[in-house]
Design a protein around this motif. Structure first.
Motif, PDB file in Angstrom:
ATOM      1  N   LYS A  75       0.836  -1.200   0.000  1.00 21.62           N
ATOM      2  CA  LYS A  75       0.000   0.000   0.000  1.00 21.62           C
ATOM      3  C   LYS A  75       0.869   1.247   0.000  1.00 21.62           C
ATOM      4  O   LYS A  75       0.580   2.207  -0.714  1.00 21.62           O
ATOM      5  N   GLY A  76       1.940   1.226   0.780  1.00 24.24           N
ATOM      6  CA  GLY A  76       2.853   2.361   0.842  1.00 24.24           C
ATOM      7  C   GLY A  76       3.513   2.634  -0.499  1.00 24.24           C
ATOM      8  O   GLY A  76       3.615   3.773  -0.939  1.00 24.24           O
ATOM      9  N   LYS A  77       3.964   1.566  -1.176  1.00 19.83           N
ATOM     10  CA  LYS A  77       4.578   1.710  -2.500  1.00 19.83           C
ATOM     11  C   LYS A  77       3.567   2.253  -3.499  1.00 19.83           C
ATOM     12  O   LYS A  77       3.888   3.103  -4.327  1.00 19.83           O
ATOM     13  N   SER A  78       2.342   1.763  -3.419  1.00 15.64           N
ATOM     14  CA  SER A  78       1.290   2.205  -4.320  1.00 15.64           C
ATOM     15  C   SER A  78       0.974   3.684  -4.109  1.00 15.64           C
ATOM     16  O   SER A  78       0.826   4.436  -5.071  1.00 15.64           O
ATOM     17  N   ILE A  79       0.904   4.100  -2.865  1.00 12.15           N
ATOM     18  CA  ILE A  79       0.632   5.510  -2.547  1.00 12.15           C
ATOM     19  C   ILE A  79       1.773   6.393  -3.020  1.00 12.15           C
ATOM     20  O   ILE A  79       1.554   7.458  -3.597  1.00 12.15           O
ATOM     21  N   CYS A  80       3.010   5.955  -2.816  1.00 10.36           N
ATOM     22  CA  CYS A  80       4.174   6.730  -3.281  1.00 10.36           C
ATOM     23  C   CYS A  80       4.186   6.847  -4.801  1.00 10.36           C
ATOM     24  O   CYS A  80       4.470   7.924  -5.343  1.00 10.36           O
ATOM     25  N   ALA A  81       3.880   5.773  -5.497  1.00 12.60           N
ATOM     26  CA  ALA A  81       3.834   5.805  -6.962  1.00 12.60           C
ATOM     27  C   ALA A  81       2.732   6.752  -7.437  1.00 12.60           C
ATOM     28  O   ALA A  81       2.931   7.536  -8.371  1.00 12.60           O
ATOM     29  N   PHE A  82       1.586   6.703  -6.787  1.00 13.19           N
ATOM     30  CA  PHE A  82       0.465   7.569  -7.133  1.00 13.19           C
ATOM     31  C   PHE A  82       0.827   9.032  -6.902  1.00 13.19           C
ATOM     32  O   PHE A  82       0.609   9.883  -7.767  1.00 13.19           O
ATOM     33  N   ALA A  83       1.440   9.329  -5.752  1.00 18.35           N
ATOM     34  CA  ALA A  83       1.846  10.708  -5.436  1.00 18.35           C
ATOM     35  C   ALA A  83       2.890  11.204  -6.440  1.00 18.35           C
ATOM     36  O   ALA A  83       2.841  12.361  -6.881  1.00 18.35           O
ATOM     37  N   GLY A  84       3.813  10.347  -6.829  1.00 18.04           N
ATOM     38  CA  GLY A  84       4.816  10.721  -7.822  1.00 18.04           C
ATOM     39  C   GLY A  84       4.189  11.028  -9.167  1.00 18.04           C
ATOM     40  O   GLY A  84       4.557  12.002  -9.839  1.00 18.04           O
ATOM     41  N   ASP A  85       3.222  10.216  -9.574  1.00 21.78           N
ATOM     42  CA  ASP A  85       2.524  10.470 -10.827  1.00 21.78           C
ATOM     43  C   ASP A  85       1.741  11.774 -10.770  1.00 21.78           C
ATOM     44  O   ASP A  85       1.714  12.534 -11.737  1.00 21.78           O
ATOM     45  N   ILE A  86       1.098  12.044  -9.657  1.00 19.54           N
ATOM     46  CA  ILE A  86       0.345  13.290  -9.504  1.00 19.54           C
ATOM     47  C   ILE A  86       1.290  14.485  -9.634  1.00 19.54           C
ATOM     48  O   ILE A  86       0.979  15.459 -10.321  1.00 19.54           O
ATOM     49  N   LYS A  87       2.445  14.401  -8.983  1.00 14.56           N
ATOM     50  CA  LYS A  87       3.416  15.496  -9.041  1.00 14.56           C
ATOM     51  C   LYS A  87       3.859  15.740 -10.484  1.00 14.56           C
ATOM     52  O   LYS A  87       3.868  16.882 -10.962  1.00 14.56           O
ATOM     53  N   ARG A  88       4.224  14.667 -11.198  1.00 13.83           N
ATOM     54  CA  ARG A  88       4.631  14.801 -12.600  1.00 13.83           C
ATOM     55  C   ARG A  88       3.496  15.377 -13.445  1.00 13.83           C
ATOM     56  O   ARG A  88       3.706  16.264 -14.273  1.00 13.83           O
ATOM     57  N   PHE A  89       2.301  14.879 -13.234  1.00 10.15           N
ATOM     58  CA  PHE A  89       1.119  15.329 -13.969  1.00 10.15           C
ATOM     59  C   PHE A  89       0.899  16.831 -13.776  1.00 10.15           C
ATOM     60  O   PHE A  89       0.718  17.572 -14.737  1.00 10.15           O
ATOM     61  N   VAL A  90       0.957  17.290 -12.529  1.00  9.50           N
ATOM     62  CA  VAL A  90       0.732  18.705 -12.229  1.00  9.50           C
ATOM     63  C   VAL A  90       1.850  19.563 -12.810  1.00  9.50           C
ATOM     64  O   VAL A  90       1.593  20.600 -13.430  1.00  9.50           O
TER      65      VAL A  90
END
Length: 60
Positions: free
Chosen positions: A6-21
């Motif tokens: 879950k932690g890895k998934s959340i980190c990957a999601f947050a990283g994608d959001i940052k790149r997206f923004v």
């Protein structure tokens, strides 16, 4: 799913959001309500963002 997964998934999601923004900050600033339609189209097909918000385009 374990806590570590879950932690890895959340980190990957947050990283994608940052790149997206960062990549789409101009669009977000000018027309925030159209961000989904305007910027998501250009998200990488294998990104977490694409997986979450455009399930019809998923590459499994």
């Amino acid at each position: 799913m374990t806590n570590a997964e879950k932690g890895k998934s959340i980190c990957a999601f947050a990283g994608d959001i940052k790149r997206f923004v960062l990549q789409n900050q101009y669009i977000i600033g000018k027309a925030p309500l159209q961000t989904y339609y305007s910027a998501l189209v250009f998200a990488p097909k294998r990104s977490v963002i694409m997986y979450m918000f455009k399930p019809e385009d998923r590459i499994e």
